[in-house]
Scaffold this active site. Structure first.
Site, PDB file in Angstrom:
ATOM      1  CB  CYS A  66      -2.009 -16.165  16.150  1.00 31.22           C
ATOM      2  SG  CYS A  66      -2.432 -14.967  14.825  1.00 31.22           S
ATOM      3  NE  ARG A 118      -3.694  -8.275   8.181  1.00 27.53           N
ATOM      4  CZ  ARG A 118      -2.371  -7.986   8.604  1.00 27.53           C
ATOM      5  NH1 ARG A 118      -1.634  -9.014   9.338  1.00 27.53           N
ATOM      6  NH2 ARG A 118      -1.788  -6.918   8.473  1.00 27.53           N
ATOM      7  CE  LYS A 136      -0.582   1.202  10.440  1.00 28.84           C
ATOM      8  NZ  LYS A 136      -0.373   0.564   9.345  1.00 28.84           N
ATOM      9  CG  ASP A 159      -4.825   1.440   8.778  1.00 26.42           C
ATOM     10  OD1 ASP A 159      -4.789   1.956   7.752  1.00 26.42           O
ATOM     11  OD2 ASP A 159      -3.970   0.494   9.247  1.00 26.42           O
ATOM     12  NE  ARG A 173      -2.232   0.996   3.745  1.00 28.44           N
ATOM     13  CZ  ARG A 173      -3.219   0.676   4.776  1.00 28.44           C
ATOM     14  NH1 ARG A 173      -4.203   0.387   4.606  1.00 28.44           N
ATOM     15  NH2 ARG A 173      -2.309   0.642   5.889  1.00 28.44           N
ATOM     16  CE1 TYR A 174       0.756   4.307   3.858  1.00 29.89           C
ATOM     17  CE2 TYR A 174       1.022   2.312   5.203  1.00 29.89           C
ATOM     18  CZ  TYR A 174       0.354   3.484   4.940  1.00 29.89           C
ATOM     19  OH  TYR A 174      -0.495   3.394   5.964  1.00 29.89           O
ATOM     20  NE  ARG A 206       5.831   2.369   6.102  1.00 27.57           N
ATOM     21  CZ  ARG A 206       5.407   3.499   5.470  1.00 27.57           C
ATOM     22  NH1 ARG A 206       5.944   3.824   4.164  1.00 27.57           N
ATOM     23  NH2 ARG A 206       4.372   4.283   6.061  1.00 27.57           N
ATOM     24  CB  CYS A 240      -6.398 -10.896  19.501  1.00 20.80           C
ATOM     25  SG  CYS A 240      -4.907 -11.412  19.732  1.00 20.80           S
ATOM     26  CG  ASP A 266      -8.348  -1.330  11.943  1.00 18.44           C
ATOM     27  OD1 ASP A 266      -8.238  -0.121  11.919  1.00 18.44           O
ATOM     28  OD2 ASP A 266      -7.655  -2.307  11.859  1.00 18.44           O
ATOM     29  CB  CYS A 293      -7.572 -10.224  14.754  1.00 21.59           C
ATOM     30  SG  CYS A 293      -6.636 -10.375  13.608  1.00 21.59           S
TER      31      CYS A 293
HETATM   32  C1  LIG Z   1       0.742  -0.225   8.939  1.00 24.92           C
HETATM   33  C2  LIG Z   1       0.946  -0.697   7.581  1.00 24.92           C
HETATM   34  C3  LIG Z   1       2.487  -0.529   6.963  1.00 24.92           C
HETATM   35  C4  LIG Z   1       3.441  -0.131   8.310  1.00 24.92           C
HETATM   36  O1  LIG Z   1       3.445   1.191   8.319  1.00 24.92           O
HETATM   37  P1  LIG Z   1       4.606   2.049   9.316  1.00 24.92           P
HETATM   38  O2  LIG Z   1       3.718   3.315   9.675  1.00 24.92           O
HETATM   39  O3  LIG Z   1       5.583   2.284   8.609  1.00 24.92           O
HETATM   40  O4  LIG Z   1       4.543   1.082  10.534  1.00 24.92           O
HETATM   41  C5  LIG Z   1       2.803  -1.013   6.003  1.00 24.92           C
HETATM   42  N1  LIG Z   1       1.806  -1.636   5.150  1.00 24.92           N
HETATM   43  C6  LIG Z   1       0.573  -1.552   5.518  1.00 24.92           C
HETATM   44  C7  LIG Z   1      -0.446  -2.199   4.500  1.00 24.92           C
HETATM   45  C8  LIG Z   1       0.221  -1.218   6.603  1.00 24.92           C
HETATM   46  O5  LIG Z   1      -1.062  -1.291   7.041  1.00 24.92           O
HETATM   47  S1  SF4 Z   2      -3.955  -9.567  16.362  1.00 24.87           S
HETATM   48 FE1  SF4 Z   2      -4.593 -11.115  15.040  1.00 24.87          FE
HETATM   49  S2  SF4 Z   2      -3.040 -11.535  13.906  1.00 24.87           S
HETATM   50 FE2  SF4 Z   2      -2.528 -10.454  15.651  1.00 24.87          FE
HETATM   51  S3  SF4 Z   2      -1.892 -12.077  17.175  1.00 24.87           S
HETATM   52 FE3  SF4 Z   2      -4.038 -11.402  17.792  1.00 24.87          FE
HETATM   53  S4  SF4 Z   2      -5.218 -12.757  16.168  1.00 24.87           S
HETATM   54 FE4  SF4 Z   2      -3.178 -13.067  15.512  1.00 24.87          FE
END
Ligand SMILES: *Cc1c(COP(=O)(O)O)cnc(C)c1O
Ligand code: SF4
Length: 348
Positions: A104, A113, A316, A309, A91-92, A95, A108, A272, A111
């Site tokens: 995991c 995801r 973010k 986010d 997305r960025y 990175r 959680c 989120d 989560c």
């Molecule tokens: C949060 C996130 C990152 C990392 O972001 P930083 O602000 O550099 O910690 C990178 N890619 C995605 C898709 C993210 O959601």
């Molecule tokens: S937040 Fe989601 S991905 Fe992270 S440890 Fe918990 S369950 Fe796993």
């Protein structure tokens, strides 16, 4: 080689409401539908941190009927849209998130995801991982690779070593990060052997995920210390959770405790809009009030960015309390104590 202690602990984890009812006095039946939709797993260690039903550890780990509410978004950050190959979110420009694990140590309940962690369709194939590495290698603007999942540290040492070595060998990759909740839920996973392995892939940053002061145990402290002593930089991402940590007192105790462990609070995440997590969501006002309460009384080292986010993969954004009360040639700035001070600005 035989099963390691931490692998045994994973096998001994509680994975059903029925099993949990052997430890606590409650009716497991209503929770079974929840656990069928969103998998449940609690390590023996994390289970041992629960003092009573409904406490902050329980709420993070035990399924709740509210998870079945039909609110929110399944993929709140539009990660699937920004996924050029299954194991990568890009997305960025510089990175990427690299999903290396679909599971995991403990799940959680809040989560982001939760649509896929622990589910069969999240399972990554060897081919997905190879494709992910090829994608990183082919895109020279990628400087920072974030190993995520699921939790990368539930992978066996040999697999982790192989993936790290392949990514580390890509010339344009400058740093590697690992996002993991293992120091919180399975501290015995941080073995000396793991630390020796990780040490080879500097510069390596590990972001962990403590949400409550009760998680800052001796075992967790020692697990973090082993990583830090191996030269790994530790940060922490906390999620602001209603009924778990949404007060200035709890958050400041958590962040001060982390600093004592040499773990730097990196982000405080606003929850989120994930489907099935609405019962954890606080207002932004609550988050801003907490951040405001840290400024002044607590060290700047313990004041992370409070970030939201945005949906649709918009990224973010830090949210900051409004300290500037009036702009112009003379600013009116409110102090952490609530005084308002005039400050002469330069004409721009
Ligand atoms: C949060 C996130 C990152 C990392 O972001 P930083 O602000 O550099 O910690 C990178 N890619 C995605 C898709 C993210 O959601
Ligand atoms: S937040 Fe989601 S991905 Fe992270 S440890 Fe918990 S369950 Fe796993």
């Amino acid at each position: 080689m035989g099963t390691e202690l931490w692998q045994q602990a994973l096998q001994d984890a509680v994975t059903s409401a029925d099993q949990l009812a052997e430890y606590f006095d409650f009716d497991p039946r209503p929770l079974m539908a929840v656990a069928a939709k969103y998998p449940m797993r609690i390590t023996p260690y994390y289970l041992g941190l629960i003092e009573k039903i409904g406490d902050p550890i329980w709420k993070q780990a035990v399924p709740d009927l509210h998870e079945l509410a039909d609110d929110g978004l399944t993929d709140p950050l539009a990660e699937e849209e920004f996924s050029p190959v299954p194991a990568i979110v890009h997305r960025y420009p510089d990175r990427v998130i690299f999903y290396v694990s679909g599971t995991c140590a403990s799940y959680c309940r809040f989560c982001t995801r939760k649509r896929k962690v622990g589910c069969a369709d999240m399972a990554l194939s060897f081919r997905d991982l190879r494709q992910g590495i090829d994608y990183i290698a082919a895109n020279s603007q990628i400087r920072d690779v974030i190993f995520s999942g699921g939790d990368p540290l539930v992978l066996p040492d040999s697999v982790l070593q192989d993936l790290l070595a392949r990514v580390h060998a890509i010339p344009h990759v400058e740093i590697i990060r690992i996002g993991t909740r293992v120091p919180v839920t399975l501290p015995e996973r941080i073995t000396d052997r793991l630390c020796t392995l990780l040490k080879k892939f500097q510069p390596l940053y590990v972001n962990t995920h403590f949400n409550h002061p009760r998680e800052l145990t001796l075992q967790a402290t020692e697990a973090c210390a082993r990583l830090i002593d191996a030269g790994i930089v530790l940060g922490n991402q906390t999620v602001l959770l209603r009924g778990v940590n949404d007060s200035p007192e709890i958050i400041s105790e958590l962040f001060r405790g982390l600093l004592k462990m040499r773990v730097r609070p990196y982000y405080l995440h606003h929850m989120d809009l994930t489907r099935g997590t609405g019962h954890f969501r606080t207002s932004v006002k609550t988050g801003l009030k907490i951040i405001h309460s840290l400024r002044g009384p607590v060290s700047g080292l313990a004041s992370p960015h409070y970030v939201i986010d945005l949906p649709g993969g918009k990224g973010k954004v830090p949210l900051v309390p409004q300290y500037v009360k009036r702009r112009g040639d003379t600013l009116l700035i409110q102090t952490a104590d609530g005084d308002v001070v005039e400050y002469p600005d330069m004409p721009s």
